[in-house]
Scaffold this motif. Structure first.
Motif, PDB file in Angstrom:
ATOM      1  N   UNK A 166       0.846  -0.887  -0.159  1.00  0.00           N
ATOM      2  CA  UNK A 166       0.474  -0.168   0.236  1.00  0.00           C
ATOM      3  C   UNK A 166       0.980   0.975  -0.316  1.00  0.00           C
ATOM      4  N   UNK A 167       0.048   1.740  -1.103  1.00  0.00           N
ATOM      5  CA  UNK A 167       1.131   3.565  -0.740  1.00  0.00           C
ATOM      6  C   UNK A 167       0.308   4.824  -1.942  1.00  0.00           C
ATOM      7  N   UNK A 168       0.000   5.802  -0.331  1.00  0.00           N
ATOM      8  CA  UNK A 168      -1.254   6.728  -1.458  1.00  0.00           C
ATOM      9  C   UNK A 168      -1.162   7.112  -0.045  1.00  0.00           C
TER      10      UNK A 168
ATOM     11  N   UNK B 298      -4.135   3.447  10.391  1.00  0.00           N
ATOM     12  CA  UNK B 298      -4.268   2.515   9.013  1.00  0.00           C
ATOM     13  C   UNK B 298      -4.172   0.986   9.164  1.00  0.00           C
ATOM     14  N   UNK B 299      -5.651   0.784   9.174  1.00  0.00           N
ATOM     15  CA  UNK B 299      -4.731  -0.834   9.133  1.00  0.00           C
ATOM     16  C   UNK B 299      -5.742  -1.529   7.811  1.00  0.00           C
ATOM     17  N   UNK B 300      -5.793  -2.453   7.713  1.00  0.00           N
ATOM     18  CA  UNK B 300      -6.345  -3.463   6.395  1.00  0.00           C
ATOM     19  C   UNK B 300      -8.205  -3.324   6.986  1.00  0.00           C
ATOM     20  N   UNK B 301      -8.923  -2.878   6.198  1.00  0.00           N
ATOM     21  CA  UNK B 301     -10.363  -2.821   6.299  1.00  0.00           C
ATOM     22  C   UNK B 301     -11.259  -4.138   6.527  1.00  0.00           C
TER      23      UNK B 301
ATOM     24  N   UNK C  40      -0.899  -0.050   8.436  1.00  0.00           N
ATOM     25  CA  UNK C  40      -0.066   0.417   7.788  1.00  0.00           C
ATOM     26  C   UNK C  40       0.987   1.917   8.519  1.00  0.00           C
ATOM     27  N   UNK C  41       2.110   1.971   8.021  1.00  0.00           N
ATOM     28  CA  UNK C  41       2.536   3.411   8.519  1.00  0.00           C
ATOM     29  C   UNK C  41       1.880   4.631   7.991  1.00  0.00           C
ATOM     30  N   UNK C  42       1.713   5.691   8.854  1.00  0.00           N
ATOM     31  CA  UNK C  42       1.369   6.940   8.240  1.00  0.00           C
ATOM     32  C   UNK C  42       2.096   8.222   8.339  1.00  0.00           C
TER      33      UNK C  42
ATOM     34  N   UNK D 233       1.519   3.409   4.386  1.00  0.00           N
ATOM     35  CA  UNK D 233       2.422   3.207   3.019  1.00  0.00           C
ATOM     36  C   UNK D 233       3.140   2.119   3.486  1.00  0.00           C
ATOM     37  N   UNK D 234       3.187   0.567   3.115  1.00  0.00           N
ATOM     38  CA  UNK D 234       3.518  -0.241   4.173  1.00  0.00           C
ATOM     39  C   UNK D 234       3.042  -1.643   3.670  1.00  0.00           C
TER      40      UNK D 234
END
Length: 137
Positions: free
Chosen positions: A38-40, A76-79, A124-126, A136-137
């Protein structure tokens, strides 16, 4: 080859193809799924992300739930709930994530607090730069 043998062979080949397609569709390489990259970025001034301007607010993007805590930090985590794939929600009063379908409860870092889920949500990293939030991550 007689008719009976033909249908037996056709059934075996069909079952094999179905099994292979199911294994491929369960691949964990897509964004927002455990193991996916993920990277947005999110523009916090964008009306679509208005929920992230208040404590307890959250948005879904690219298979990720992004939330703002009461202390003003972002998570941020997987939904996708690891139990049966339902979409998790954020509880800003408790600073945790929960599955409204079967009741699984996850800590702010995605760790399982209560089942039936037994696997953590991917975290995820924020990073925040001005009004741009990178996940991202």
């Amino acid at each position: 080859m007689n008719r009976k043998e033909f249908f037996r062979q056709a059934g075996l080949h069909g079952a094999a193809l179905l099994a292979i397609s199911q294994l491929v569709s369960c691949s964990k390489s897509s964004p927002g799924v455990a193991g996916g990259a993920v990277d947005f970025t999110l523009d916090l001034n964008d009306p679509a992300n208005a929920q992230l301007r208040t404590s307890g607010g959250f948005v879904y993007k690219n298979g990720v739930i992004v939330a703002r805590t009461s202390s003003g930090t972002y998570l941020a985590v997987s939904q996708v709930c690891t139990h049966q794939g339902a979409t998790v929600q954020y509880d800003g009063t408790q600073n945790d994530f929960f599955c409204p379908v079967h009741g699984s409860l996850f800590a702010a870092n995605g760790a399982v607090l209560a089942g039936p889920a037994s696997t953590s949500l991917r975290q995820y990293q924020v990073s925040l730069t001005g009004s741009t939030l990178r996940i991202y991550g």
